[in-house]
Design a protein around this motif. Structure first.
Motif, PDB file in Angstrom:
ATOM      1  N   PHE A 615      21.630  59.418  54.460  1.00 41.69           N
ATOM      2  CA  PHE A 615      22.636  59.697  55.162  1.00 41.69           C
ATOM      3  C   PHE A 615      22.853  61.274  55.515  1.00 41.69           C
ATOM      4  O   PHE A 615      22.890  61.702  56.749  1.00 41.69           O
ATOM      5  CB  PHE A 615      24.021  59.207  54.786  1.00 41.69           C
ATOM      6  CG  PHE A 615      24.202  57.728  54.792  1.00 41.69           C
ATOM      7  CD1 PHE A 615      23.402  56.956  55.815  1.00 41.69           C
ATOM      8  CD2 PHE A 615      24.656  57.050  53.725  1.00 41.69           C
ATOM      9  CE1 PHE A 615      23.454  55.654  55.822  1.00 41.69           C
ATOM     10  CE2 PHE A 615      24.868  55.609  53.626  1.00 41.69           C
ATOM     11  CZ  PHE A 615      24.003  55.037  54.699  1.00 41.69           C
ATOM     12  N   PHE A 619      22.567  62.583  59.194  1.00 47.32           N
ATOM     13  CA  PHE A 619      23.751  63.534  59.981  1.00 47.32           C
ATOM     14  C   PHE A 619      23.111  64.869  60.365  1.00 47.32           C
ATOM     15  O   PHE A 619      23.626  65.235  61.623  1.00 47.32           O
ATOM     16  CB  PHE A 619      24.959  63.780  58.729  1.00 47.32           C
ATOM     17  CG  PHE A 619      25.751  62.586  58.506  1.00 47.32           C
ATOM     18  CD1 PHE A 619      25.978  61.622  59.322  1.00 47.32           C
ATOM     19  CD2 PHE A 619      26.034  62.448  57.263  1.00 47.32           C
ATOM     20  CE1 PHE A 619      26.806  60.476  59.054  1.00 47.32           C
ATOM     21  CE2 PHE A 619      26.754  61.220  57.070  1.00 47.32           C
ATOM     22  CZ  PHE A 619      27.099  60.381  57.796  1.00 47.32           C
ATOM     23  N   ILE A 697      28.233  57.543  52.285  1.00 50.36           N
ATOM     24  CA  ILE A 697      28.405  58.038  53.419  1.00 50.36           C
ATOM     25  C   ILE A 697      29.532  59.225  53.466  1.00 50.36           C
ATOM     26  O   ILE A 697      29.090  60.291  53.965  1.00 50.36           O
ATOM     27  CB  ILE A 697      29.273  56.898  54.541  1.00 50.36           C
ATOM     28  CG1 ILE A 697      28.063  55.645  54.720  1.00 50.36           C
ATOM     29  CG2 ILE A 697      29.524  57.603  55.805  1.00 50.36           C
ATOM     30  CD1 ILE A 697      28.796  54.605  55.387  1.00 50.36           C
ATOM     31  N   ALA A 701      28.585  63.146  54.064  1.00 52.25           N
ATOM     32  CA  ALA A 701      29.436  63.735  55.375  1.00 52.25           C
ATOM     33  C   ALA A 701      29.693  65.003  54.707  1.00 52.25           C
ATOM     34  O   ALA A 701      29.575  66.044  55.469  1.00 52.25           O
ATOM     35  CB  ALA A 701      30.408  62.928  55.823  1.00 52.25           C
ATOM     36  N   PRO A 714      31.965  60.514  60.212  1.00 47.62           N
ATOM     37  CA  PRO A 714      31.100  59.144  60.417  1.00 47.62           C
ATOM     38  C   PRO A 714      31.889  57.900  60.863  1.00 47.62           C
ATOM     39  O   PRO A 714      33.459  57.981  60.596  1.00 47.62           O
ATOM     40  CB  PRO A 714      30.788  58.961  58.852  1.00 47.62           C
ATOM     41  CG  PRO A 714      31.706  59.693  57.993  1.00 47.62           C
ATOM     42  CD  PRO A 714      32.079  60.894  59.006  1.00 47.62           C
ATOM     43  N   TYR A 751      37.056  60.321  59.643  1.00 43.62           N
ATOM     44  CA  TYR A 751      36.223  59.286  59.704  1.00 43.62           C
ATOM     45  C   TYR A 751      37.031  58.129  60.536  1.00 43.62           C
ATOM     46  O   TYR A 751      38.001  57.826  60.523  1.00 43.62           O
ATOM     47  CB  TYR A 751      35.631  58.490  58.210  1.00 43.62           C
ATOM     48  CG  TYR A 751      36.829  57.749  57.389  1.00 43.62           C
ATOM     49  CD1 TYR A 751      37.546  58.719  56.791  1.00 43.62           C
ATOM     50  CD2 TYR A 751      37.112  56.540  57.445  1.00 43.62           C
ATOM     51  CE1 TYR A 751      38.720  58.210  55.926  1.00 43.62           C
ATOM     52  CE2 TYR A 751      38.141  56.061  56.737  1.00 43.62           C
ATOM     53  CZ  TYR A 751      38.882  56.811  55.874  1.00 43.62           C
ATOM     54  OH  TYR A 751      39.811  56.308  55.169  1.00 43.62           O
TER      55      TYR A 751
END
Ligand code: ADP
Ligand code: MG
Ligand code: MG
Length: 888
Positions: A615, A619, A697, A701, A714, A751
């Motif tokens: 992830f 990103f 996640i 992030a 996200p 998020y």
């Protein structure tokens, strides 16, 4: 009284380009050219309505038709000063089909109609050229017998070849008048022998025979296939054009040719075309003789020593360049022109918007917009989004070593590699086995359409840039090399000989449709450049577009590719794809096989860092753009071994009994896995899986945000929600993990939590679901599957039958079914928005890359579409076109 016949000629016409539906493309444009005062042989068009009447009345004609045709013939007689059937002053005509949509080579034309044993003498006397008269007559007999009487043209070709060989002629033009007379005698004898009837001598009988043949050809096999491939309704019908003949075969000051106002292959703004001296009709296209270039520049470029039209007939050439420029400006598009020069005088026989390669389409649209001929919105509308595919496909690496075995014409750009096949049926067979083939032919004909479709590319040894193979390949966007004259094809023996080397069926070759080269073996390929005209159109498209375009991507490579194609974020990251690689599958299997929550959590611990680093990378690649990550979706047994061998192996590597693994696999077995334990149902059963993913996640992030200095927000997507409580259950876990991570890292994380709408119930209950969901993404693959109750994985066996039998016009998994699935999307969007006005709406099925489906998404007002990386440019363009259309 219905008007079935529309006349044109002498600077006047009853129809115009507006009457395409009624007069067909060819007839409408002949009328338009006449109205513009251009030199067009006079004639008339029998309407497509007459064709519809013909089929509605057991193939008979409307009663008033004959009188209207007679009146129109009289008008042509008035203009030309000749009379149809008058042996002293005969009028000869062509009978040409012409549907609403251009169907090149699909319908048959008869030239020189009206010739018989008497009128041919008159023609010889009048033209003072016996050879010409008898050449015209034998052509007429050949064409008429083929098209109207249904005699195979091979019969005549055989006679002609024999006569040629016997007399030592190389080309048809070497025949003398007397020799043609003998050929005609042989032809006529053959016809009587085959049909038990002499060749019709009465011009009226000939004319009505030809009119009937054009109407019936609308239902011939070739035409039906073409319509099916191009979605042209059978109900349209064809028009019939009857037109006074002009002769390109009246000796050395006569010629016939075809031209494009711009280069149809590259788009270059220069007149481009081919012609033959002393020839008629289709000779140029048929590849019987190698045609000459119209312009001097074109001649020099092709390195030909045969004179150009510019040099040979400067006056006719000057007239032609004037007219082609005028027509392009009038139609505001590149034109494909047919003309004939009769003893120095130019006649226009056809104009239409020219077919072109994707590359040429881009260049022409951009150039015309820059020239001020069209607007940038029009330029955007002119490009077929699906055709961009051609530009996104590989070309031969310039550094690659080329084992060139022959060179032909660069008839359709792009490169392709495949096994040699010599027939269209073979091509289709091998394609069905998943093999890649190159169709190798002396030349192609409309009977080869299916084989061309099945091939990666087409190679012919005869024919020019406007040959059948070249035109059709360009239309299909397939690489094609035509007229590679030094190669020898032995279709029966199954060999291709080049430079003394022999290649058999099944051997691999590569063709380069951009240079015309034919190479032995496979060759390294390169990805295309997306700058220049492509970038210009995309910029205009982006300016016109309302919806965003995201991509479906999991791997860094795909995500990078999609960004380079202009993706504005990730609309769907399928996390399960990340679990198949290397060690991950082992940890995944441990997790699935775990005895209880504790063991499961231990296995998930191992997956966490891998998932997190995935992830972070995603990103970072998508810096600043939204990324939607979907929680684990497929049924768990997809991760387990299937065969006995695999089971043994996996059991050994996990250090457990094979027996236990087998039991566990069996326990996970489902009868309908696609309707089974998957999607959010997994998260409900095993919340720890969703928690691990949410943690990965959020931590990613934070990490990516810290590195880039800008916050990553996200979007977490819960799949297969049917009832709101499912979403609420999973969302509570996600929120809890978010709170934990924020506390641990002492930071704030923004998020969104949303859901995929992929069950009919979810679409219907969208209002309630939107109370909890902050975004919807319509998962139209599953939504189509669940709405139709058709399993996507099993549909192939019967969907094709459905299409063939006309029960479904289109595969609903390819193009969104507006009536059913589309209604659910509309309903879901409306109810969702009513409950939460700022609800983000997108689509992430295959349909997100399909132009017709994208148009629907625009109508429904979705915020974005998401599609696979290679389709991103297509989606950008399609979304722009939909926005422009919706504005209008
Ligand atoms: P297609 O739709 O296959 O192009 P056309 O009707 O345009 O068929 O005719 C085939 C060929 O015959 C073309 O090259 C065309 O220019 C030529 N032709 C048609 N009508 C005439 C005519 N009246 N005089 C001379 N040539 C003609
Ligand atoms: Mg034509
Ligand atoms: Mg799904």
């Amino acid at each position: 009284m219905t008007k079935w016949v529309y006349s044109f000629g002498d600077g006047q016409a009853e129809g115009s380009a507006q009457d395409r539906e009624l007069l067909g493309g060819k007839g409408a444009n002949l009328a338009e050219m006449c109205g513009l005062g251009l030199p067009v042989p006079p004639g008339f068009t029998i309407t497509t309505e007459a064709c519809a009447w013909y089929y509605a009345h057991e193939r008979s004609y409307p009663p008033e038709l004959e009188r209207q045709v007679d009146a129109a013939l009289a008008e042509v007689a008035r203009i030309t000063g000749r009379r149809f059937g008058d042996p002293r002053n005969m009028l000869l005509v062509s009978v040409r089909s012409g549907a609403r949509a251009s169907m090149p080579g699909m319908m048959d034309t008869v030239l020189n109609l009206g010739l018989n044993d008497d009128t041919v003498e008159a023609l010889a006397a009048e033209s003072d050229d016996e050879r010409f008269a008898y050449d015209s007559y034998r052509r007429f007999i050949q064409m008429y017998s083929d098209v109207v009487l249904g005699l195979d043209h091979e019969v005549f070709e055989q006679i002609l070849e024999d006569e040629k060989a016997q007399r030592g002629h190389e080309v048809d033009t070497e025949f003398t008048a007397d020799e043609w007379r003998e050929v005609i005698t042989l032809y006529k004898a053959k016809i009587e022998e085959e049909l038990g009837q002499p060749f019709p001598q009465d011009p009226r009988e000939q004319l009505w025979g030809a009119i009937g043949a054009v109407f019936s050809s609308w239902m011939n096999h070739r035409a039906i296939t073409y319509r099916r491939l191009h979605n042209i309704p059978a109900s349209w019908g064809t028009a019939v054009n009857v037109q006074a003949m002009v002769f390109g075969n009246m000796g050395e000051t006569s010629a016939t040719g075809v031209a494009f106002t711009r280069n149809p292959s590259t788009g270059e703004n220069r007149l481009y075309g081919e012609f033959l001296v002393n020839a008629q009709g289709e000779d140029v296209v048929a590849g019987i003789r190698t045609p000459q270039s119209i312009t001097e520049a074109g001649r020099l470029e092709s390195g030909s020593d045969k004179p150009s039209l510019e040099k040979l007939m400067p006056e006719a050439f000057a007239a032609f360049t004037r007219i082609s420029a005028r027509l392009e400006e009038h139609y505001r598009d590149m034109q494909d022109l047919e003309f004939t020069i009769e003893r120095g005088k130019l006649w226009m026989l056809q104009t239409r918007s020219g077919k072109r390669t994707a590359k040429a389409a881009l260049k022409i649209a951009v150039d015309m917009a820059n020239e001020g001929l069209i607007t940038s919105d029009e330029a955007v509308a002119r490009i077929d989004p699906a055709s961009l595919d051609q530009l996104l496909h590989p070309t031969i690496d310039p550094k690659a070593e080329r084992d060139v075995i022959g060179v032909g014409l660069p008839a359709s750009p792009g490169a392709a590699t495949g096994e040699i096949v010599f027939s269209s049926d073979e091509a289709e067979e091998l394609k069905a086995q998943g093999r890649k083939v190159i169709l190798v032919r002396v030349e192609t004909s409309p009977e080869d359409i299916h084989g061309m479709h099945a091939s990666e590319g087409i190679l012919t040894t005869r024919g020019g840039m406007t040959s059948h193979a070249a035109v059709v390949a360009r239309g299909m966007g397939k690489p094609c090399v035509s007229g590679a004259g030094a190669l020898r094809v032995d279709t029966r023996g199954g060999t291709l000989t080049a430079l003394g080397r022999r290649f058999s069926k099944g051997e691999v070759i590569t063709i380069d449709g951009t240079t015309g080269q034919v190479l032995a073996g496979a060759v390294p390929m390169l990805q295309p450049e997306l700058s220049g005209d492509f970038a210009a159109i995309m910029e205009w498209a982006d300016a016109a577009r309302r919806m965003k375009v995201r991509t479906n991507a999991e791997t860094p490579a795909d995500a990078r590719m999609a960004r380079s194609f202009g993706a504005e974020g990730v609309g769907l990251c399928r996390t399960e794809h990340m679990f198949f690689e290397g060690d991950r599958i082992v940890a995944m299997r441990e997790m699935i096989l775990a005895d209880g929550e504790t063991d499961r959590r231990a296995a998930l611990e191992k997956l966490l860092p891998m998932q997190r680093s995935d992830f972070v990378e995603l990103f970072e690649i998508m810096a600043g753009l939204p990324v939607t990550i979907r929680l684990l979706d497929p049924p768990l047994h997809e991760f387990l071994p299937k065969t006995e061998d695999e089971i043994e192996e996996v059991a050994a590597s996990l250090g457990i009994e094979a027996e236990r693994l087998r039991e566990r696999t069996e326990a996970l077995h489902e009868f309908n896995p696609m309707l089974g334990h998957r999607g959010c149902r997994l998260a409900v059963s095993y919340p720890e899986i969703a928690e691990m993913q949410a943690r990965a996640i959020f931590e990613a992030a934070v990490e990516a945000g810290a590195r880039s200095g800008s916050q990553v927000v996200p979007e977490i997507m819960v799949p297969l929600v049917g009832v709101t409580a499912e979403l609420d259950f999973v969302k509570a876990r996600i929120d809890a993990v978010a709170a934990d991570v924020m506390r641990e890292r002492d930071t704030r994380i923004g998020y969104l939590v949303g859901t995929m709408i992929e069950l009919p119930r979810a679409a219907i209950a969208a209002g309630a679901i939107a109370e909890s969901a902050e975004f919807f993404s319509f998962g139209t693959n599953d939504l189509t599957q669940t709405t139709f109750g058709i399993s996507r994985d099993d549909a192939a066996s019967f969907l094709e039958t459905y299409r063939r039998k006309g029960i479904l016009e289109e595969d609903p998994f390819v193009s969104l079914d507006r009536e059913g699935v589309g209604e659910l999307v509309r309903l879901g969007a409306e109810r969702g928005r009513a409950a939460r006005p700022d609800l983000k709406l997108g689509i992430c099925g295959e349909h997100g890359g399909d132009p017709a489906s994208i148009a629907f998404c625009e109508e429904v007002g979705l915020d974005y579409v998401s599609c696979s990386p290679f389709r991103v440019p297509i989606a950008r363009l399609a979304a722009a076109q939909a926005a422009v259309r919706n504005k209008a």
